[in-house]
Design a protein around this motif. Structure first.
Motif, PDB file in Angstrom:
ATOM      1  N   LYS A 273       0.843  -1.190   0.000  1.00 29.98           N
ATOM      2  CA  LYS A 273       0.000   0.000   0.000  1.00 29.98           C
ATOM      3  C   LYS A 273       0.886   1.250   0.000  1.00 29.98           C
ATOM      4  CE  LYS A 273      -3.754   0.492   2.606  1.00 29.98           C
ATOM      5  NZ  LYS A 273      -4.622   0.739   3.790  1.00 29.98           N
ATOM      6  N   GLU A 275       0.492   5.260   0.401  1.00 31.30           N
ATOM      7  CA  GLU A 275      -0.443   6.299   0.832  1.00 31.30           C
ATOM      8  C   GLU A 275       0.200   7.671   0.675  1.00 31.30           C
ATOM      9  OE1 GLU A 275      -3.461   4.268   4.072  1.00 31.30           O
ATOM     10  OE2 GLU A 275      -1.842   5.541   4.798  1.00 31.30           O
ATOM     11  N   LYS A 317      -7.317   5.803 -11.629  1.00 28.18           N
ATOM     12  CA  LYS A 317      -8.083   4.680 -11.069  1.00 28.18           C
ATOM     13  C   LYS A 317      -8.273   3.584 -12.115  1.00 28.18           C
ATOM     14  CE  LYS A 317     -12.399   3.593  -8.632  1.00 28.18           C
ATOM     15  NZ  LYS A 317     -11.750   3.035  -7.432  1.00 28.18           N
ATOM     16  N   GLU A 321      -6.702  -0.228 -11.856  1.00 25.10           N
ATOM     17  CA  GLU A 321      -7.612  -1.377 -11.884  1.00 25.10           C
ATOM     18  C   GLU A 321      -7.282  -2.315 -13.035  1.00 25.10           C
ATOM     19  OE1 GLU A 321     -11.475   0.388 -11.896  1.00 25.10           O
ATOM     20  OE2 GLU A 321     -11.517   0.648  -9.712  1.00 25.10           O
ATOM     21  N   LYS A 326      -5.924  -1.282  -6.707  1.00 26.27           N
ATOM     22  CA  LYS A 326      -7.035  -0.429  -6.278  1.00 26.27           C
ATOM     23  C   LYS A 326      -6.521   0.955  -5.913  1.00 26.27           C
ATOM     24  CE  LYS A 326      -9.846  -4.194  -4.342  1.00 26.27           C
ATOM     25  NZ  LYS A 326     -10.512  -4.705  -3.110  1.00 26.27           N
ATOM     26  N   LYS A 328      -7.999   4.260  -3.684  1.00 24.06           N
ATOM     27  CA  LYS A 328      -9.062   4.746  -2.807  1.00 24.06           C
ATOM     28  C   LYS A 328      -8.714   6.138  -2.290  1.00 24.06           C
ATOM     29  CE  LYS A 328     -10.183   0.056  -1.224  1.00 24.06           C
ATOM     30  NZ  LYS A 328     -10.341  -0.831  -0.034  1.00 24.06           N
ATOM     31  N   HIS A 330      -9.813   9.212   0.843  1.00 27.22           N
ATOM     32  CA  HIS A 330     -10.535   9.520   2.080  1.00 27.22           C
ATOM     33  C   HIS A 330     -10.221  10.944   2.523  1.00 27.22           C
ATOM     34  CE1 HIS A 330     -12.286   9.196   6.061  1.00 27.22           C
ATOM     35  NE2 HIS A 330     -11.156   9.705   6.542  1.00 27.22           N
ATOM     36  N   PHE A 340      -4.832   9.427  -0.196  1.00 25.93           N
ATOM     37  CA  PHE A 340      -5.064   8.550  -1.341  1.00 25.93           C
ATOM     38  C   PHE A 340      -4.244   7.280  -1.144  1.00 25.93           C
ATOM     39  CE2 PHE A 340      -6.512  12.562  -2.917  1.00 25.93           C
ATOM     40  CZ  PHE A 340      -7.544  12.236  -3.780  1.00 25.93           C
ATOM     41  N   SER A 341      -4.934   6.142  -1.198  1.00 27.60           N
ATOM     42  CA  SER A 341      -4.296   4.847  -0.948  1.00 27.60           C
ATOM     43  C   SER A 341      -4.241   4.050  -2.235  1.00 27.60           C
ATOM     44  CB  SER A 341      -5.079   4.065   0.115  1.00 27.60           C
ATOM     45  OG  SER A 341      -5.144   4.791   1.322  1.00 27.60           O
TER      46      SER A 341
END
Length: 344
Positions: A273, A275, A317, A321, A326, A328, A330, A340-341
């Motif tokens: 991940k 971030e 995105k 994909e 992915k 994401k 928040h 942003f992850s």
């Protein structure tokens, strides 16, 4: 799908071969008369007359031929459905509903047609959305420049204020075009672009270095929080790198001067991940729903007036994909920053 094709597909030794289904039915059809004669000879005492044998053979041959032709006609239906699906989409843009779970050659054909038509339809819709967005974002500044030039022509005097406006609009437009070309460049890269083993730490550091000039202009500090574990993965280095660059550029663009952007890299559920956190503009829950769309309302001006056309996140995105990852986002609300992850 026809019951005959489905039933034959359930037979283990016929499951993965379309041609074997035809051969199997043809074999049975050819041998039905012979099997029938043998059965009659076994069950009838005293044997059968020649005329009776001939009559039985003719009847069984007709029955076998008709049955075989009907079954073979049913087996051709997957090809007919595939042809109709292509014709319906080409003529009426009607989306197909072909099955995708059959394993033989006809099943694979239907699955490929279904998947490719849906993908093509998605690209066409995306193209229309981008065209609509660009028709506004690229034409409006040019119309403004044309109007200002018309004012200068009427006044026929030097007007520094108008000249400065023209210079600002032209500069903004150049930045918009550069951003657009960058986003489209990595989004439409060939899907077969080489994958290779990539060290994520080195990759992220590289793109942090590339965006450092942008950060320095706003006196923004980029803080790295990297895990100690090895971060090797097999992926498309160029595509992934451009998505990382887009996230970093956005974080800097929407952060306030003299703030921090935090970049974390860590293992996550047998994946990695990345971030990117900032303390900038943030976004509301309603805005989050359209964050990854091509909507013209997504594009926002940065904290120092930096322009944007609102395509970067949408294309990022889709790109991630396509690579099996992915993306994401928040935020706790406006002016509360964003995270942003990127899971890869």
């Amino acid at each position: 799908m026809t019951k005959v094709y489905t039933k034959l597909h359930d037979v283990k030794f016929l499951k993965k071969s379309y041609s074997l289904k035809f051969l199997f039915i043809s074999f049975l059809g050819i041998h039905i008369p012979l099997i029938g004669i043998i059965i009659f000879l076994l069950i009838v005492e005293g044997g059968l007359e020649k005329s009776t044998i001939i009559l039985i053979t003719l009847v069984l041959t007709l029955i076998a031929t008709a049955s075989t032709l009907l079954i073979l006609n049913s087996l051709i239906k997957p090809l007919i459905y595939s042809k109709n699906a292509l014709q319906d989409y080409i003529s009426d843009k009607k989306l197909p509903h072909l099955p995708t779970h059959y394993k033989d050659e006809a099943g694979v054909l239907m699955s490929l047609i279904q998947q490719n038509i849906l993908q093509l339809d998605g690209l066409l819709k995306e193209n229309r959305e981008i065209t609509t967005l660009l028709s506004h974002n690229l034409r409006s500044p040019l119309l403004q420049i044309k109007g200002l030039c018309h004012v200068l022509e009427i006044q026929k005097i030097e007007n520094k204020d108008i000249v400065d406006k023209i210079d600002f609009i032209a500069g903004t437009q150049l930045k918009n075009i550069d951003e657009l070309l960058l986003n489209l460049k990595y989004h439409y890269l060939d899907h077969d672009t080489e994958h290779k083993t990539v060290d994520l730490k080195k990759l992220v550091k590289h793109y942090i270095t590339l965006t450092k000039t942008e950060a320095d202009k706003k006196e923004i500090e980029i803080v790295e929080h990297f895990c100690t574990e090895e971060t090797m993965t097999f992926t498309n280095e160029h595509k992934l790198g451009l998505v990382i660059q887009n996230l970093l550029s956005n974080a800097i663009k929407f952060s306030y001067p003299k703030s921090k952007v935090i970049v974390e890299l860590k293992p996550y559920q047998n994946k990695f991940k990345i971030e990117v956190k900032d303390n900038g503009l943030g976004f509301t829950a309603d805005f989050a729903k359209k964050l990854f769309t091509n909507s013209a309302t997504v594009g926002r001006v940065g904290t120092s007036g930096e322009p944007t056309i609102g395509l970067g996140l949408s294309l990022s995105k889709k790109t991630i994909e396509q690579m099996g990852g992915k993306l994401k986002a928040h935020s706790d609300g406006e002016n509360k920053g964003a995270t942003f992850s990127l899971i890869i």
